[in-house]
Design a protein around this motif. Structure first.
Motif, short mmCIF file in Angstrom:
data_model
loop_
_atom_site.label_atom_id
_atom_site.label_comp_id
_atom_site.label_asym_id
_atom_site.label_seq_id
_atom_site.Cartn_x
_atom_site.Cartn_y
_atom_site.Cartn_z
N MET A 189 -2.21 -0.83 -5.29
CA MET A 189 -1.85 -2.03 -4.57
C MET A 189 -1.20 -3.06 -5.51
SD MET A 189 -2.12 -2.75 -1.49
CE MET A 189 -2.05 -4.08 -0.37
N ALA A 190 -1.68 -3.12 -6.73
CA ALA A 190 -1.15 -4.10 -7.69
C ALA A 190 0.34 -3.91 -7.98
CB ALA A 190 -1.96 -4.06 -8.98
N PRO A 191 0.83 -2.67 -8.19
CA PRO A 191 2.27 -2.52 -8.43
C PRO A 191 3.14 -2.99 -7.27
CG PRO A 191 1.13 -0.55 -9.12
CD PRO A 191 0.13 -1.40 -8.40
N ILE A 192 2.65 -2.78 -6.05
CA ILE A 192 3.41 -3.22 -4.88
C ILE A 192 3.47 -4.74 -4.85
CG2 ILE A 192 3.47 -3.26 -2.36
CD1 ILE A 192 2.10 -0.50 -2.47
N MET A 193 2.34 -5.39 -5.12
CA MET A 193 2.31 -6.85 -5.12
C MET A 193 3.20 -7.42 -6.22
SD MET A 193 0.55 -7.55 -2.52
CE MET A 193 0.38 -9.29 -2.74
N GLN A 194 3.20 -6.80 -7.39
CA GLN A 194 4.07 -7.25 -8.48
C GLN A 194 5.53 -7.10 -8.11
OE1 GLN A 194 2.70 -4.89 -11.76
NE2 GLN A 194 1.10 -6.35 -12.31
#
Length: 56
Positions: free
Chosen positions: A1-6
């Motif tokens: 989820m973190a890479p998508i948010m970044q």
């Protein structure tokens, strides 16, 4: 989820430019994720079978 948010944060908030090569890589990763999920949904789970009958 973190890479998508970044990715979304960099694109929408910070206005980073993304070259075509990165868009292609991003699309390839998501196509792979979709194929894996579809395969997981279509393939039935194999659980333990019935107990073998004892022969006396």
């Amino acid at each position: 989820m973190a890479p998508i948010m970044q990715f979304v944060l960099g694109l929408l908030v910070f206005g980073e430019s993304i070259p075509a090569e990165r868009w292609i890589g991003f699309a390839l990763v998501w196509v792979a994720v979709v194929l894996i999920v579809l395969d997981m949904v279509r393939t039935p789970r194999v659980g333990p079978g019935p107990e073998p009958k004892k022969v006396s």
